[in-house]
Design a protein around this motif. Structure first.
Motif, PDB file in Angstrom:
ATOM      1  N   PRO A 345       0.812  -1.226   0.000  1.00  0.00           N
ATOM      2  CA  PRO A 345       0.000   0.000   0.000  1.00  0.00           C
ATOM      3  C   PRO A 345       0.841   1.270   0.000  1.00  0.00           C
ATOM      4  CG  PRO A 345      -0.766  -1.546   1.667  1.00  0.00           C
ATOM      5  CD  PRO A 345       0.539  -2.066   1.164  1.00  0.00           C
ATOM      6  N   GLY A 350      -1.479   2.541   3.793  1.00  0.00           N
ATOM      7  CA  GLY A 350      -0.668   1.771   4.720  1.00  0.00           C
ATOM      8  C   GLY A 350      -0.697   2.295   6.137  1.00  0.00           C
ATOM      9  N   VAL A 353      -3.465   0.781   8.678  1.00  0.00           N
ATOM     10  CA  VAL A 353      -3.445  -0.613   9.105  1.00  0.00           C
ATOM     11  C   VAL A 353      -2.072  -0.925   9.700  1.00  0.00           C
ATOM     12  CG1 VAL A 353      -5.146  -1.371   7.410  1.00  0.00           C
ATOM     13  CG2 VAL A 353      -2.717  -1.387   6.815  1.00  0.00           C
ATOM     14  N   MET A 355       0.960  -2.804   9.292  1.00  0.00           N
ATOM     15  CA  MET A 355       1.609  -3.519   8.211  1.00  0.00           C
ATOM     16  C   MET A 355       2.657  -4.489   8.734  1.00  0.00           C
ATOM     17  SD  MET A 355       0.590  -2.909   5.115  1.00  0.00           S
ATOM     18  CE  MET A 355       2.051  -3.525   4.281  1.00  0.00           C
ATOM     19  N   ASN A 368       0.963  -8.641   4.920  1.00  0.00           N
ATOM     20  CA  ASN A 368      -0.342  -8.966   5.511  1.00  0.00           C
ATOM     21  C   ASN A 368      -1.444  -8.061   4.973  1.00  0.00           C
ATOM     22  OD1 ASN A 368       0.478  -6.629   6.799  1.00  0.00           O
ATOM     23  ND2 ASN A 368      -0.272  -7.238   8.810  1.00  0.00           N
ATOM     24  N   HIS A 369      -1.071  -7.020   4.231  1.00  0.00           N
ATOM     25  CA  HIS A 369      -2.035  -6.175   3.523  1.00  0.00           C
ATOM     26  C   HIS A 369      -1.469  -5.876   2.137  1.00  0.00           C
ATOM     27  CE1 HIS A 369      -3.414  -5.418   7.668  1.00  0.00           C
ATOM     28  NE2 HIS A 369      -4.592  -5.206   7.115  1.00  0.00           N
ATOM     29  N   TYR A 370      -2.322  -5.986   1.125  1.00  0.00           N
ATOM     30  CA  TYR A 370      -1.899  -5.715  -0.243  1.00  0.00           C
ATOM     31  C   TYR A 370      -2.760  -4.609  -0.851  1.00  0.00           C
ATOM     32  CZ  TYR A 370       0.815 -10.101  -0.403  1.00  0.00           C
ATOM     33  OH  TYR A 370       1.718 -11.102  -0.175  1.00  0.00           O
ATOM     34  N   ASP A 371      -2.135  -3.850  -1.723  1.00  0.00           N
ATOM     35  CA  ASP A 371      -2.839  -2.879  -2.553  1.00  0.00           C
ATOM     36  C   ASP A 371      -3.140  -3.581  -3.873  1.00  0.00           C
ATOM     37  OD1 ASP A 371      -3.860  -0.627  -3.709  1.00  0.00           O
ATOM     38  OD2 ASP A 371      -2.138   0.647  -3.302  1.00  0.00           O
ATOM     39  N   LEU A 388      -7.737  -2.215  -0.625  1.00  0.00           N
ATOM     40  CA  LEU A 388      -6.715  -2.642   0.326  1.00  0.00           C
ATOM     41  C   LEU A 388      -7.172  -3.986   0.863  1.00  0.00           C
ATOM     42  CD1 LEU A 388      -4.147  -2.007   1.939  1.00  0.00           C
ATOM     43  CD2 LEU A 388      -5.603  -0.973   3.681  1.00  0.00           C
ATOM     44  N   ASP A 390      -7.019  -7.156   3.203  1.00  0.00           N
ATOM     45  CA  ASP A 390      -6.535  -7.725   4.463  1.00  0.00           C
ATOM     46  C   ASP A 390      -6.261  -9.196   4.192  1.00  0.00           C
ATOM     47  OD1 ASP A 390      -6.105  -8.818   6.960  1.00  0.00           O
ATOM     48  OD2 ASP A 390      -7.677  -7.675   7.941  1.00  0.00           O
ATOM     49  N   ARG A 392      -5.116 -11.553   5.973  1.00  0.00           N
ATOM     50  CA  ARG A 392      -5.464 -12.538   7.000  1.00  0.00           C
ATOM     51  C   ARG A 392      -6.867 -13.088   6.781  1.00  0.00           C
ATOM     52  NH1 ARG A 392      -4.914  -8.669  11.889  1.00  0.00           N
ATOM     53  NH2 ARG A 392      -6.076  -7.504  10.325  1.00  0.00           N
ATOM     54  N   VAL A 397     -10.493  -4.070   2.795  1.00  0.00           N
ATOM     55  CA  VAL A 397     -10.720  -3.103   3.867  1.00  0.00           C
ATOM     56  C   VAL A 397     -11.300  -1.822   3.291  1.00  0.00           C
ATOM     57  CG1 VAL A 397      -9.619  -1.792   5.721  1.00  0.00           C
ATOM     58  CG2 VAL A 397      -8.809  -4.103   5.174  1.00  0.00           C
TER      59      VAL A 397
END
Length: 505
Positions: A345, A350, A353, A355, A368-371, A388, A390, A392, A397
């Protein structure tokens, strides 16, 4: 259809015809209106429609109708079959190969106006074609949006399908997608009778998805550093030594030996026990950290989850952008398959959250988070879905959807830039966590030397920029990329499409 030239209007009078073509005379002078101009525009409109150049087809067909209004009433009667066909084809072209449900109210009004005028001519074939198209508009726009379509009812209009032959049905099958409703079912049945193939229904979207309940914990473990191995031998040996010393001291005391030596033995037992206790507590902390970090999912499992997530997001995004996400040859609306770009992100996303990131054993970056950026490329526009993710939970998000004309895109770039501050801070935090976990000195700062980021950026004329980081590297050497293999291909295809639309021909 009303005539702008008639015998009751004193402003217009029929003039002489000297053989150069039909014309009329007005109070402002002579104007020669050649019906072959009407036919020329009509033919150009047919050719544009055949090539799916819908805006050009609409312009040519409506120009044909505009020229016809200047002709005499007698000439208009002669051209009636062509004019009826022009109205029908203009209505079809106005849909631009999409479902009526995607059109704005003003366009639906234009389409209905053309169809009403086409039906008014009572031309046998065109009237049936216009009836069927009007029925499809009622099903795909009014009924689909919960509105009263009004008379005539679509089931009455659908009866005209039986009067159409293969040539008459061909424009509808070529330029319309599957449209839910009774009219399209009648079209499908008629096409089957004639050995023709209509557009297939859009692929049904998955509306609900339950991620693996163990996934959240597994993803968490992937980003928890595994501590350096700590052996239990030191505290076991220390406890064993303390026990032996204590037993020896008791033996000496039972034999009325020297109390001085016994005291020294007891002190040694105490020191050994204290050392063992400290080592035991350290080992217990290590065991807790090890249990938090292990077992980790493999890099391959993480990548499989990401592919599932992106596929689901793209499927849902197709509904959000109101496009059939299949390519045209499969009955969809896209000129290329959906192009997806996955990265870390930007600062704005970013910072909202917590990161976590890690470079896997295969030297690919995972987070653990992607754009996630999904681009739907049609002939005229790029529909953009961004979220974004999540990782997990496999759920988005934040989400945003927009549509951009190619002419509004001023740049598609892949840049190498100094590491953005928010990512540098993330990597410093990772190093600190690694150090706390007990890594050896050479491993503590393994992300500290990252000096730059590879970024993808889609720049819009109004100043908006879709930007995300797709790889990271040290001052020398190639970057380690984010674990999404399609990023490079997507960049090439998007550049090619934007360049082609900016420089046609």
């Amino acid at each position: 259809m009303g005539n702008s030239v008639n015998d009751e209007n004193p402003s217009y009078q029929h003039g002489r015809n000297d053989g150069s073509g039909p014309f009329f005379q007005s109070q402002y002078g002579d104007q020669h209106i050649h019906l072959n101009e009407v036919k020329n525009h009509l033919e150009n409109g047919r050719l544009a429609l055949k090539g799916r150049l819908y805006p050009k087809a609409v312009a040519e067909l409506e120009e044909s109708l505009s020229d016809a209004r200047k002709a005499t009433a007698d000439d208009q009667r002669k051209a009636a079959p062509d004019l009826a066909n022009a109205h029908f084809l203009a209505a079809l072209a106005l849909l631009s190969g999409r479902s009526p449900g995607d059109a704005v109210p003003e366009r639906i009004e234009r389409i209905e106006n053309h169809l009403e005028q086409a039906r008014a001519y009572r031309a046998p074939v065109v009237t049936h074609q216009a009836d069927v198209l009007l029925g499809l508009v009622k099903d795909g726009y009014y009924t689909a949006h919960g509105m009263d379509p009004g008379p005539p009812a679509s089931d009455v209009l659908a009866e005209s399908v039986a009067a159409l032959g293969s040539t008459d049905l061909e424009p509808l099958l070529t330029h319309l997608p599957h449209i839910e409703g009774r009219t399209w079912r009648a079209v499908v049945a008629r096409a089957a009778d004639l050995g023709m193939t209509p557009a297939l229904p859009a692929v049904k979207r998955q509306t609900h998805r339950e991620p693996d309940p163990r996934r959240a914990q597994a993803v968490h473990k992937y980003f928890v550093p595994t501590p350096a191995v700590r052996s239990p031998v030191p505290h076991l040996v220390a406890f064993g030594g303390a026990l032996l010393l204590a037993a020896y001291a008791l033996y000496r005391m039972s034999g009325f030996g020297a109390f001085g030596l016994t005291g020294l033995v007891l002190v040694g037992a105490f020191l050994a026990a204290r050392f063992g206790w400290r080592r035991f507590r350290a080992h217990r902390r290590y065991a807790r950290r090890r249990d938090e970090a292990l077992p980790k999912p493999t890099d391959a499992q993480m990548d499989a989850w990401l592919r599932e997530d992106v596929a689901f997001l793209v499927d849902q995004a197709a509904g959000r952008v109101r496009l059939d996400s299949r390519v045209k040859k499969q009955g969809g609306e896209l000129v290329f398959p959906v192009q997806t770009i996955v990265g870390l992100p930007t600062k704005d996303m970013g910072e909202r959250v917590r990161m976590r990131g890690r470079r896997g054993d295969d030297h690919l970056w995972r987070a653990n988070h992607y754009d996630v950026l999904a681009l739907f490329l049609t002939n005229d526009v790029i529909a953009v879905y961004r979220c974004l993710l999540d990782f997990r939970t496999g759920r988005p998000v934040y989400e945003e959807v927009s549509e951009r004309h190619y002419r509004d895109i001023v740049g598609v770039t892949s840049n190498r830039i100094p590491l953005p501050p928010h990512l540098a801070e993330l990597f410093r935090a990772i190093d600190e966590v690694h150090a706390e976990a007990g890594f050896e000195e050479e491993d503590k700062r393994r992300y500290a030397d990252l000096a730059y980021a590879e970024t993808f950026a889609l720049s819009i004329v109004n100043g908006d920029v879709f930007e995300l980081s797709t790889g990271f590297g040290e001052a020398v050497g190639m970057p380690d990329e984010v674990a999404w293999a399609e990023n490079s291909r997507a960049l090439d295809i998007i550049k090619r499409m934007v360049r082609a639309r900016h420089n046609p021909g």
